[in-house]
Scaffold this active site. Structure first.
Site, PDB file in Angstrom:
ATOM      1  N   GLU A  20      -4.605 -13.617 -75.803  1.00 27.33           N
ATOM      2  CA  GLU A  20      -5.803 -14.451 -75.967  1.00 27.33           C
ATOM      3  C   GLU A  20      -6.650 -13.729 -77.003  1.00 27.33           C
ATOM      4  O   GLU A  20      -7.146 -12.635 -76.743  1.00 27.33           O
ATOM      5  CB  GLU A  20      -6.526 -14.559 -74.626  1.00 27.33           C
ATOM      6  CG  GLU A  20      -7.708 -15.504 -74.675  1.00 27.33           C
ATOM      7  CD  GLU A  20      -8.756 -15.132 -73.643  1.00 27.33           C
ATOM      8  OE1 GLU A  20      -8.399 -14.800 -72.510  1.00 27.33           O
ATOM      9  OE2 GLU A  20      -9.939 -15.135 -74.014  1.00 27.33           O
ATOM     10  N   CYS A  77     -15.454 -14.826 -74.247  1.00 29.04           N
ATOM     11  CA  CYS A  77     -14.498 -15.444 -75.170  1.00 29.04           C
ATOM     12  C   CYS A  77     -14.745 -16.935 -75.308  1.00 29.04           C
ATOM     13  O   CYS A  77     -14.286 -17.551 -76.253  1.00 29.04           O
ATOM     14  CB  CYS A  77     -13.076 -15.183 -74.707  1.00 29.04           C
ATOM     15  SG  CYS A  77     -12.865 -15.480 -72.947  1.00 29.04           S
TER      16      CYS A  77
END
Lengths: 489, 489
Positions: free
Chosen positions: B224, B261
């Protein structure tokens, strides 16, 4: 005939433009069924075209076409059922840590898929093969890179698929077709290509895998490359039925002139009397095999050279020497080697690499530890097979379970008392395995092959009016799903 | 403290040796629950250790630890239910083309998984985080590469996990821990490492992804990396509730000092009165935000420089200037820019890259076409959000559906009238998205994260006595499965 970069770009853009027409699952399923009907309807023409470009012969080609249309219809059923959408719905739950909002997940198509055809299956792993069928089923248009062994057949099949598409209002561009090595490279690096499926050699597949991984935006590359497909024959099994095993092995390794990705390429056979009987049976059966034509001259050259290089290794014998048959044909055969030669790294490692064509290697082992040592050195495989005695198969002494535990890490399909050739199209099929068998954990045959071309999306807090019907509480499409933790089928 | 190549090798070998102890699903589930209990039991010590190494503060850290142990227990439930095994059974069917033999498929663990910890989640995306929990649930041992921002906490958590493992007879090596940049590289290239999970920057993640793909035997790398998390506010939504949206946006973009994020990094806001009100509301709310400490000095430097570079672009204004706050802190703010500047490639493309920290960019659009032009230029994202008016949300004029269709290709989670921060741990969660959001189509949060660490194996023609209980006809474990085409739950 080779596509320029501009032509590849046009094909990809046309495919991309066609993706909206595949959004409706009912259209996809109908298109796949019509495609099967259209191909079946053109059977004579297709088999004739395939026979003109390959040496596979009408019987094999007719069977392969039937497999191909069966597969298209099987994927239509997968589309209809909709379990592949992976629908999961969670209503808000304030007791969770952190609290759960309204979340609804399903899978959407990746986008345009590049499909690389195989030489050895002009129907089932080419233009209308499993990669194309599963991609279309997922809602993804395809651009196929034709195999140079059957370019005219590729054009014919693509034209038929397009005709089927247009009957359902899907633009012809949904199935693109390009020819040429460089076009294949352009394809995997095109920004609008979102994934790739490949069936072929380790060398070609790895080069394309590397190109896919090196893109500014990497894409999934599902390649089926190479496999040795080891077979273990226990001492008890050889004692019990060496002749039957030898005959079965001969049939499997020479089927289709040994040109199947699941051809058994290494057989661990016991030393001693049972193993000797197996060698004798294999010798008899393979000696009776007629010479056959390989797919193309390059493969014939590779086979003849590969066999010669292997036969020249110390300790290797050739009870039936495989090699050049007639001017265009090759003859089947097999080599033997003491398994001890394969238990440590060295020149004999060549015997642990696939040799495409009608040859197998019998490694004679002294005891179970020696067999295990060879198995532990193998690269990944599509299949691994064990032949057990009736008692071992019944679980009597634990040897069967022990061998299954040794074989499972090596392959994607593990067989007991069977032969790996003949890959059924079925929901439980898995045609893939640790690298270099495949470049991913996916399968290229069977219902779950569709999973390669999808990605999940979750909608959060989305009003009923805006939700796709697949994600509505009242489940208007009757999909199998997980609903607040409960599996609904 | 940095691990040598030899120490990395030892950790991987110890993990590999522990894999057999994870084979029993009941042991795995019990181990995960004990791990959660042990971590909860050490809450005060853990929060203190984390607080000593980070600036996140006890409240946030306590909440994050609760999320982490909730997640461990959630994966224990996933293990118990066993749907993730993907059991499919086909009995022989002679009517299929080609005929189907007895085939039984389920999924097996990949092997040792390398886990790369994140700086911004010392619990939930680190040693005992989602990658570790899902890998252990799948039956895979892990070797974690600690984040340099919290090395002592990492050691403490690893020690607690090992204590939990040993309570269930699982060797301590099942959770390895290494420190150091070079150790991270050694880890992803180790022959016994079978997969990797990563949470971090685009630069670091891509380097490791490239190393994983370049191995002689490539491995899956689930990373990620980075995400802009676009938000679209329609003109009607702004007209209806600009103040509410502005306050919500301020809360989301400044949450955790903007270090999530899923922080909204680009907001498409309408020009005109509604958009002006939104700017005013955001100005008021962000001005009220206290300065905060970023995770480390490198991040602070990057934030200050990144904001300055963006603010210097032509046409960019800063209603609230983000930047250096006090000696160790940064202050939140936001920039505005005409959306037209982002509709074509150029210097303003910098505004389409993630800037980690408490800043967002409001791009003011003139009409829907301009907003669509900007959206079409965005890289992949973890999330994409739209704020609609009540009428649009009710599907009245089609604009809501149109926007969802534009946002879905951009992200793995699409939100309506919400904010992307706060990632629930739920079966329907998807935390991933098109590159660079993630390097694969997988999720790192939620039940389906377990799928990353498994590969299917099919057994063909295997006698009942040798089948794993998961694949027996009588289903002694009561697993959900597909049995001769029928879904059984």
């Amino acid at each position: 005939m080779e596509a320029t970069a501009q032509e590849v770009d046009q094909a990809v853009r046309a495919a991309h433009a066609a993706r909206g027409a595949l959004a409706d699952r009912a259209v996809r399923a109908a298109f796949l069924r019509t495609a099967a009907d259209v191909l079946d309807g053109a059977k004579d023409q297709l088999v004739e075209a395939a026979d003109a470009e390959t040496a596979l012969g009408p019987a094999r080609l007719t069977g392969e076409l039937a497999r191909t249309t069966y597969q298209l219809r099987a994927f239509a059923d997968v589309v209809d059922e909709g379990e592949f959408l992976g629908v999961v719905i969670n209503h808000p739950d304030a007791t969770a840590t952190p609290p759960i909002p309204d979340l609804r997940r399903y899978k959407v198509p990746l986008g345009v898929i590049a499909v690389y055809s195989a030489s050895n299956f002009p129907f089932a792993f080419s233009v209308a093969g499993g990669d194309t069928a599963s991609a279309l089923a997922a809602g993804c248009p395809v651009v196929v890179k034709a195999h140079p062994d059957h370019p005219a057949l590729s054009e014919l099949v693509a034209a038929l698929l397009r005709r089927a598409a247009e009957q359902h209002g899907v633009p012809a561009g949904v199935v693109g077709l390009v020819h040429g090595f460089q076009a294949g490279v352009e394809l995997v690096t095109h920004p609008l290509v979102a994934g790739a499926g490949f069936t072929g050699s380790v060398r070609g597949g790895r080069a394309l895998f590397d190109a896919a991984a090196a893109r500014p935006v990497p894409i999934p590359f599902h390649g089926e490359l190479g496999s040795l497909n080891p077979v273990v024959v226990t001492e008890s099994a050889a004692a019990e039925r060496a002749e039957q095993i030898g005959a079965g092995l001969a049939g499997s390794m020479t089927l289709g002139v040994g040109q199947f990705c699941v051809k058994p390429g290494l057989v661990l056979a016991p030393s001693g009397a049972g193993g000797d009987r197996l060698v004798k049976a294999l010798t008899d059966a393979v000696s009776d095999t007629e010479a056959g034509v390989l797919l193309d001259h390059r493969m014939r050259d590779n086979f003849v050279a590969g066999v010669a290089e292997r036969a020249a290794l110390p300790g290797v014998e050739a009870p039936v020497t495989p090699g050049a048959g007639g001017e265009h044909t090759v003859s089947a055969g097999f080599l033997t080697v003491p398994a001890a030669r394969l238990a440590e790294p060295g020149a004999h490692d060549l015997l642990l690499e696939e040799c495409f064509g009608p040859v197998t290697v019998l490694a004679r082992y002294e005891d179970d530890a020696e067999a295990a040592a060879v198995l532990s050195r193998l690269p990944g495989n599509l299949t691994a097979t064990v032949h057990l005695s009736a008692g071992e198969a019944a679980g009597e002494d634990g040897r069967g379970a022990e061998l299954l535990a040794e074989l499972t890490p090596l392959a994607g399909r593990v067989l007991v008392d069977g032969w790996p050739t003949g890959v059924a199209v079925a929901p439980a099929q898995h045609h893939g395995g640790p690298y270099p068998a495949t470049t991913s954990t996916s399968t290229s045959v069977g219902a779950t092959a569709i999973e390669r071309w999808l990605r999940p999306v979750t909608y959060q807090g989305t009003p009923e009016a805006l939700l796709p019907p697949e994600l509505r509480d009242d489940n208007p499409l009757g999909l199998p799903r997980r609903f607040d933790g409960r599996l609904e089928r």
